[in-house]
Design a protein around this motif. Sequence first.
Motif, PDB file in Angstrom:
ATOM      1  N   THR A 173     -19.306  44.649  14.784  1.00  0.00           N
ATOM      2  CA  THR A 173     -20.193  44.531  15.932  1.00  0.00           C
ATOM      3  C   THR A 173     -20.662  43.086  16.101  1.00  0.00           C
ATOM      4  O   THR A 173     -20.673  42.302  15.147  1.00  0.00           O
ATOM      5  N   GLU A 174     -21.066  42.773  17.326  1.00  0.00           N
ATOM      6  CA  GLU A 174     -21.619  41.448  17.592  1.00  0.00           C
ATOM      7  C   GLU A 174     -22.888  41.221  16.776  1.00  0.00           C
ATOM      8  O   GLU A 174     -23.180  40.112  16.340  1.00  0.00           O
ATOM      9  N   GLU A 216     -18.951  48.695   8.371  1.00  0.00           N
ATOM     10  CA  GLU A 216     -18.246  48.808   9.652  1.00  0.00           C
ATOM     11  C   GLU A 216     -16.737  48.919   9.442  1.00  0.00           C
ATOM     12  O   GLU A 216     -16.055  49.629  10.196  1.00  0.00           O
TER      13      GLU A 216
END
Length: 379
Positions: free
Chosen positions: A74-75, A113
């Motif tokens: 994710t950013e 993640e």
Amino acid sequence: MLDKEKFEAVEVRFLKPGTVLSGILYDEEGTMLWPARKLLTDAFISKLKVKGIETVYYAPPKWKQAPQKTPMFTEASLGFAQTAFDEIVTEIRYGKLPDTNRAREAINRFFSEMEARPNGFLNLLVLKDYDSYTYQHSINVGILSMFLTKKLGFNTFFIKEVGVGGFLHDIGKIKIPIAILNKHDNLTEEEFRIMKYHPIYGFNIAKNDPSLSSYIKKMILFHHEKWDGSGYPLKLKGDAIGNFASIVSVCDVFDALTTERAYKKPYTVNEALIYIMRNTGNHFSPYVSQRFINEMSKMYDLGSFYPVGAFVHLSTGEIAYITEKKEEYTLRPTVAVVVNHKGVPMRTPLQVDLQRDVDRHIVKTIDDPDEIERLSLLL
């Protein structure tokens, strides 16, 4: 059979001697015809025409990003990592012992993640500000190192340790003068001598940090050692370097090659993997670099670097020819040994299934056209 959607077709009638293509050339069956980035010869083109081959295929260049795929990270996690690295650097510059737990937290987030999106794309940071190269490069190397360690089958503890080692591998560069780090031309001999101290500076920063394991400290110190002993700072050789430092080393080179800098154009992924392949066994550990090449080929939808028809060096000193593969990206295909360990051609090629023969493994492919031509006469 070749998956033509992943390859670019080239009509043989348009091939000219001296042409250089960025990928390996294959026929319709997926058999290797010619290595990547080697001048095509008149003899090779004539042979294709004699065999009635009208079209050949190669993998077109790929850059470091593939936005059409689902990103793995994710950013928010990428932003957290950049902030964490910036805080570590600031503390070092002010002479403080850095809080490296920030690096560990960043890697923990990436690991979670990666586990949640195992089929996602490794969305590495793309350099937009040349002054932040060390920051973004270090984060990318941490991600790549963690990913490769998982693919090599290590457990969660070591995956995270190598991720932290990759994240912190270049912290010694903070002690190198900015004028040398950001120089646009080649470094002078004296400047390179200074640059070669950065693994030692990094180790000295990390050595008194009780939260960092000896594995991480060795990764920081050894990441510029080379398999043949020509690296620095200690000129370690082979297994003395260790798998973890070897992992960080190959990830470091890949990200550096594929990153645009103010003074150089980036390599394509194809070109970077070819560079790593050609330097396997001298700069890079064969065990580590082969798996990296294979995993990156899958990640970027490239053809296998070990295609049917390729000649390869085996760990036994023999030379073999890949005859069959049960899956596209296997590192253990069926081969025919054509030259024995003494360099003597076999009267009858020896068929070996590397899936069953644990005493042999591929070290690297052979891509010198003259050697390929010579070996082809043995078939």
